[in-house]
Design an enzyme around this catalytic site. Structure first.
Site, mmCIF file in Angstrom:
data_model
loop_
_atom_site.group_PDB
_atom_site.id
_atom_site.type_symbol
_atom_site.label_atom_id
_atom_site.label_comp_id
_atom_site.label_asym_id
_atom_site.label_seq_id
_atom_site.Cartn_x
_atom_site.Cartn_y
_atom_site.Cartn_z
ATOM 1 N N ARG A 175 0.848 -1.196 0.000
ATOM 2 C CA ARG A 175 0.000 0.000 0.000
ATOM 3 C C ARG A 175 0.881 1.244 0.000
ATOM 4 O O ARG A 175 1.806 1.360 0.811
ATOM 5 C CB ARG A 175 -0.856 0.055 1.268
ATOM 6 N N THR A 193 -1.507 7.305 -0.066
ATOM 7 C CA THR A 193 -2.843 7.137 -0.659
ATOM 8 C C THR A 193 -3.518 5.831 -0.237
ATOM 9 O O THR A 193 -4.725 5.661 -0.446
ATOM 10 C CB THR A 193 -2.747 7.112 -2.194
ATOM 11 N N ASP A 235 0.578 -3.223 11.758
ATOM 12 C CA ASP A 235 1.057 -3.593 10.423
ATOM 13 C C ASP A 235 1.515 -5.057 10.463
ATOM 14 O O ASP A 235 2.506 -5.404 11.106
ATOM 15 C CB ASP A 235 2.226 -2.685 10.025
ATOM 16 N N ASP A 279 5.156 -5.912 9.306
ATOM 17 C CA ASP A 279 6.169 -5.481 10.286
ATOM 18 C C ASP A 279 6.182 -6.399 11.499
ATOM 19 O O ASP A 279 7.241 -6.730 12.034
ATOM 20 C CB ASP A 279 5.893 -4.041 10.750
#
Ligand code: PRP
Ligand code: URA
Length: 229
Positions: free
Chosen positions: A123, A127, A220, A223
């Site tokens: 991603r 945006t 995330d 991560d």
């Protein structure tokens, strides 16, 4: 939900009606207990990866329960009997890189004959639109049952990109997706644009925050799996 900081606020919470192809496991005790381990910000990467694998196997037990079978003859120590083997089209797993890679070994453990294709997409941080960077699928994927793997379905952009490309370029007709946590926005997008896709989702969360992260979510996923932050 306890409010920790502004980023816990769901932007415009969305109510959706679940379609018949959308399977959610919000009431599965074992899955729910394991999701709480993933949510905990103190869970180390090693445990996080292990629990992702365990939830994947629990989801697989439902997602794979309707695969067609064919009869085979089996000889037990007592007698001959009729058994079963998975029939029909063989399967392709398509993990979305990075986080989906953590689900692939668990699927391979239960379906070792499955092939694997790879979709690399991330991603854009500003945006949240999908940015593709890698694509490699088995030649005959169009004739096979496809299972897309990604723990997170947030806006749905990465999943939509993957499904669109599988259908347009490879003519895939039997597509399933498996995710651990989804936002209503992502579920709504996929079930509206691709109502034929079967979705297996461990948990439907409240919504997205201003950065389009799932709330309460787990942060995330990439991560946390790979320890990059
Ligand atoms: C995460 C996740 C999904 C995507 C979901 O990947 O693993 O692929 O975001 O968000 P969406 O539904 O809004 O598209 P990310 O873009 O962080 O890439 P990474 O795993 O390589 O870090
Ligand atoms: N990607 C993630 O890894 N987590 C989210 O909450 C949203 C997108």
């Amino acid at each position: 939900m306890e409010k920790l900081k502004d980023k816990t606020i769901v932007v415009a919470p969305m109510k959706i009606n679940l379609a018949k192809n959308t399977h959610i496991f919000n009431e599965h005790s074992l899955i729910q207990a394991k999701i709480s381990v993933l949510r905990d910000e103190n869970t180390p990467s090693s445990i996080f990866r292990k629990v992702v694998e365990e939830i994947t196997i629990l989801l697989a037990s439902d997602a794979l329960s309707h695969l067609p079978l064919e009869d085979i003859s089996v000889t037990t120590p007592i007698c001959k009997t009729t058994g079963s083997k998975i029939a029909g089209k063989k399967m392709v797993l398509v993990p979305i890189i990075r986080a989906g890679l953590a689900m692939e070994p668990a699927m391979k453990a239960v379906v070792p004959q499955a092939r694997t294709g790879f979709c690399g997409v991330y991603r854009d941080p500003d945006t949240s639109k999908p940015v593709p960077y890698y694509w490699k699928m088995p030649d005959d994927i169009g004739n096979r049952s496809v299972f897309i793997l990604d723990p997170m379905l947030a806006t749905g952009g990465s999943m939509l990109y993957t499904i669109d490309r599988l259908k347009k370029e490879h003519h895939c007709k039997s597509i399933h997706l498996m995710s651990i946590i989804a936002a209503p926005e992502g579920v709504d997008l996929i079930q509206t644009l691709h109502p034929d896709v079967e979705m297996y989702i461990a948990q439907l969360d409240e919504g997205l925050n201003c950065d389009r992260y799932i709330v309460p979510g787990l942060g995330d996923a990439g991560d946390r799996i790979y320890g990059t932050k």
